[in-house]
Design an enzyme around this catalytic site. Structure first.
Site, PDB file in Angstrom:
ATOM      1  N   PHE A 122      -9.765  -0.658  -2.062  1.00 53.49           N
ATOM      2  CA  PHE A 122      -8.582  -1.356  -1.438  1.00 53.49           C
ATOM      3  C   PHE A 122      -8.438  -1.164  -0.049  1.00 53.49           C
ATOM      4  O   PHE A 122      -8.147   0.356   0.264  1.00 53.49           O
ATOM      5  CB  PHE A 122      -7.157  -1.263  -2.144  1.00 53.49           C
ATOM      6  CG  PHE A 122      -5.982  -1.932  -1.690  1.00 53.49           C
ATOM      7  CD1 PHE A 122      -5.720  -3.280  -1.996  1.00 53.49           C
ATOM      8  CD2 PHE A 122      -5.115  -1.065  -0.928  1.00 53.49           C
ATOM      9  CE1 PHE A 122      -4.710  -3.884  -1.441  1.00 53.49           C
ATOM     10  CE2 PHE A 122      -3.799  -1.791  -0.320  1.00 53.49           C
ATOM     11  CZ  PHE A 122      -3.831  -3.208  -0.665  1.00 53.49           C
ATOM     12  N   THR A 125      -5.097   0.075   5.056  1.00 50.90           N
ATOM     13  CA  THR A 125      -4.313   0.960   5.823  1.00 50.90           C
ATOM     14  C   THR A 125      -5.385   1.130   7.117  1.00 50.90           C
ATOM     15  O   THR A 125      -6.708   1.209   7.001  1.00 50.90           O
ATOM     16  CB  THR A 125      -4.290   2.352   5.434  1.00 50.90           C
ATOM     17  OG1 THR A 125      -3.275   2.105   4.259  1.00 50.90           O
ATOM     18  CG2 THR A 125      -3.599   3.331   6.354  1.00 50.90           C
ATOM     19  N   SER A 131       2.612   1.824   6.936  1.00 55.25           N
ATOM     20  CA  SER A 131       3.667   1.203   6.144  1.00 55.25           C
ATOM     21  C   SER A 131       3.991  -0.075   6.902  1.00 55.25           C
ATOM     22  O   SER A 131       4.182  -1.075   6.143  1.00 55.25           O
ATOM     23  CB  SER A 131       4.870   1.983   6.273  1.00 55.25           C
ATOM     24  OG  SER A 131       4.967   3.119   5.586  1.00 55.25           O
ATOM     25  N   TRP A 155      -8.298   6.265   5.561  1.00 54.55           N
ATOM     26  CA  TRP A 155      -7.786   6.853   4.289  1.00 54.55           C
ATOM     27  C   TRP A 155      -7.955   5.863   2.831  1.00 54.55           C
ATOM     28  O   TRP A 155      -7.347   5.701   2.135  1.00 54.55           O
ATOM     29  CB  TRP A 155      -6.244   6.937   4.367  1.00 54.55           C
ATOM     30  CG  TRP A 155      -5.807   7.449   5.709  1.00 54.55           C
ATOM     31  CD1 TRP A 155      -4.938   6.922   6.597  1.00 54.55           C
ATOM     32  CD2 TRP A 155      -5.939   8.752   6.181  1.00 54.55           C
ATOM     33  NE1 TRP A 155      -4.714   7.738   7.605  1.00 54.55           N
ATOM     34  CE2 TRP A 155      -5.380   8.843   7.656  1.00 54.55           C
ATOM     35  CE3 TRP A 155      -6.923   9.799   5.768  1.00 54.55           C
ATOM     36  CZ2 TRP A 155      -5.456  10.096   8.429  1.00 54.55           C
ATOM     37  CZ3 TRP A 155      -7.097  11.098   6.580  1.00 54.55           C
ATOM     38  CH2 TRP A 155      -6.290  10.878   7.787  1.00 54.55           C
ATOM     39  N   ARG A 263       3.327  35.912 -19.371  1.00 54.06           N
ATOM     40  CA  ARG A 263       3.738  36.821 -18.232  1.00 54.06           C
ATOM     41  C   ARG A 263       4.916  37.852 -18.757  1.00 54.06           C
ATOM     42  O   ARG A 263       5.996  37.182 -18.970  1.00 54.06           O
ATOM     43  CB  ARG A 263       4.031  35.988 -16.990  1.00 54.06           C
ATOM     44  CG  ARG A 263       4.433  36.781 -15.817  1.00 54.06           C
ATOM     45  CD  ARG A 263       3.170  37.850 -15.220  1.00 54.06           C
ATOM     46  NE  ARG A 263       3.397  38.246 -13.778  1.00 54.06           N
ATOM     47  CZ  ARG A 263       2.580  38.993 -13.272  1.00 54.06           C
ATOM     48  NH1 ARG A 263       1.203  39.078 -13.763  1.00 54.06           N
ATOM     49  NH2 ARG A 263       2.917  39.474 -12.020  1.00 54.06           N
ATOM     50  N   ALA A 336       3.052  34.953  -6.965  1.00 51.48           N
ATOM     51  CA  ALA A 336       1.471  34.880  -6.158  1.00 51.48           C
ATOM     52  C   ALA A 336       0.484  34.191  -6.857  1.00 51.48           C
ATOM     53  O   ALA A 336      -0.366  33.674  -6.142  1.00 51.48           O
ATOM     54  CB  ALA A 336       1.465  36.301  -5.861  1.00 51.48           C
ATOM     55  N   GLU A 359       0.678   4.317  -1.748  1.00 49.42           N
ATOM     56  CA  GLU A 359       1.363   3.049  -2.342  1.00 49.42           C
ATOM     57  C   GLU A 359       2.899   2.829  -1.988  1.00 49.42           C
ATOM     58  O   GLU A 359       3.917   2.463  -2.764  1.00 49.42           O
ATOM     59  CB  GLU A 359       1.320   3.099  -4.003  1.00 49.42           C
ATOM     60  CG  GLU A 359      -0.152   3.299  -4.372  1.00 49.42           C
ATOM     61  CD  GLU A 359      -1.199   2.694  -3.593  1.00 49.42           C
ATOM     62  OE1 GLU A 359      -0.934   1.615  -3.061  1.00 49.42           O
ATOM     63  OE2 GLU A 359      -2.401   3.196  -3.953  1.00 49.42           O
ATOM     64  N   GLY A 360       3.182   3.171  -0.560  1.00 48.38           N
ATOM     65  CA  GLY A 360       4.763   3.304  -0.127  1.00 48.38           C
ATOM     66  C   GLY A 360       5.269   4.599  -0.133  1.00 48.38           C
ATOM     67  O   GLY A 360       5.514   5.095  -1.337  1.00 48.38           O
TER      68      GLY A 360
END
Length: 379
Positions: A122, A125, A131, A155, A263, A336, A359-360
């Site tokens: 798709f 952009t 946007s 993108w 842990r 860490a 997607e917004g």
């Protein structure tokens, strides 16, 4: 109202989870490091028919309901956000053709897309347009029986490997959708690497220089590119991203619970620390809330309720915000170690960040949800 999955949906959910655990999770870190999806993994997705999950059986698709499609994207998203992005963008192109394509376009492309013989991307952009999509700068001009397209797209998810691109360009000054095949003279794709998250999404910048396509490659009609074609695509995109966020949030929760059991600090397991319990509680509750929003949006799509569009906005907004908090808390619980490639929560946090942009953006969602709410509450 009772919200529960059917027996068939539960069986599918089990299938998807097992596939993710076997084929996706073990290789997600490698995908991230190499910034590519392993071709063998893509083949396994094709063999399962998942690339046709959103298409009806008449075109070789799975013919699944929307809730089942959501379950698939949730489990794939739990394993690898980049692989989920393949399902998203491929489905966006397929559904654009199913809804707005000509009979010739549907019969030519949809069986191949359902089988995974053709991968879709798709392409909306641009370098200067995000946007504000109505102001795309790419241009398509009629010439004899063809259109000549000039412009750039940036993108573009799966742009490095796609075979068929849904390109949006202005035609007669109006945003219009076109199909461009890889290999078309004047078309090229340059890989984009070094992204923050979803690094295996194989992004590309597309260049169209006097790219000539036949007139029949227009999808819809002149001027319907955004108002009809793109909005239909993006509705599916938002739904699958929202479901993928639920899966990623679930992964954050599972890793956090596992780590807090193992842990030990100050002579006891982390899970016994009340502040750790608070983070896990919030994570668990928010994942459940996002999942229910997705189920609700999927149900409304299945019954063709027009409110499904806004409920999808709501689900995507909440789920993408949720997963960023969940990933942040997961890293915090790991300390860490959470900042190290040795633990997956580091990747989860980077991947989560992407979901508030694609997607917004969250800000666009806030504007639209607010305006919708205000209108609804007017006397």
């Amino acid at each position: 109202m009772k919200i529960e999955l059917t027996k068939e949906q539960l069986n599918r959910q089990k299938e998807f989870r097992e596939f993710a655990d076997d084929a996706v999770v073990p290789y997600a870190a490698q995908n991230d490091r190499e910034e590519r999806l392993d071709p063998e993994l893509i083949e396994r997705v094709k063999e399962r028919g998942y690339l046709g999950s959103m298409l009806p059986q008449e075109y070789g698709g799975m013919g699944w309901d929307w809730v089942t499609i959501g379950l698939l994207n949730e489990e794939i998203g739990r394993g690898c956000s980049s692989l989920r992005s393949l399902l998203t963008v491929h489905g966006m192109v397929a559904l654009a053709l199913l809804r707005w394509g000509s009979e010739e376009q549907r019969s030519r492309w949809l069986p191949k897309m359902a089988a995974g013989e053709v991968i879709g991307a798709f392409a909306l952009t641009e370098p200067e347009v995000g946007s504000d999509a109505k102001n795309v700068q790419s241009v398509a001009a009629a010439s004899d029986d063809n259109y000549v397209i000039n412009g750039r797209k940036k993108w573009i998810t799966m742009g490095q490997i796609a075979d068929l691109y849904l390109i949006f360009a202005k035609c007669e000054g109006k945003p219009t959708a076109f199909l461009v095949e890889r290999g078309t003279p004047g078309f090229s794709a340059d890989p984009i690497t070094g992204m923050l998250g979803a690094r295996a999404s194989m992004l590309a910048e597309l260049h169209l220089a006097d790219c000539i396509i036949p007139q029949e490659n227009m999808v819809g009609s002149v001027g319907t590119g955004l108002s009809h074609v793109a909005l239909h695509c993006l509705d599916y995109g938002r739904y699958t991203v929202a479901c993928g966020c639920v899966g990623l949030g679930q992964a954050c929760l599972e890793q956090s619970v596992r780590y807090s059991r193992q842990r030990k600090q100050f002579g006891k397991a982390l899970r016994e620390n009340q502040l750790i319990q608070k983070m896990i509680t919030e994570m668990a509750v928010n994942v459940k809330a996002a999942r229910l929003l997705c189920y609700h949006a999927g149900y409304l799509k299945d019954v063709m309720d027009p409110d499904s569009i806004m409920e999808t906005w709501t689900a995507k907004y909440f789920a993408s915000k949720m997963v960023n908090q969940a990933a942040s808390d997961a890293v915090q619980i790991h300390g860490a170690n959470g900042c190290s490639h040795d633990y997956p929560v580091e990747r989860y946090m980077r991947d989560a960040r992407i979901n508030e942009i694609i997607e917004g953006t969250s800000q666009m969602h806030e504007m639209l949800i607010a305006l919708h709410t205000i209108r609804q509450m007017q006397p």
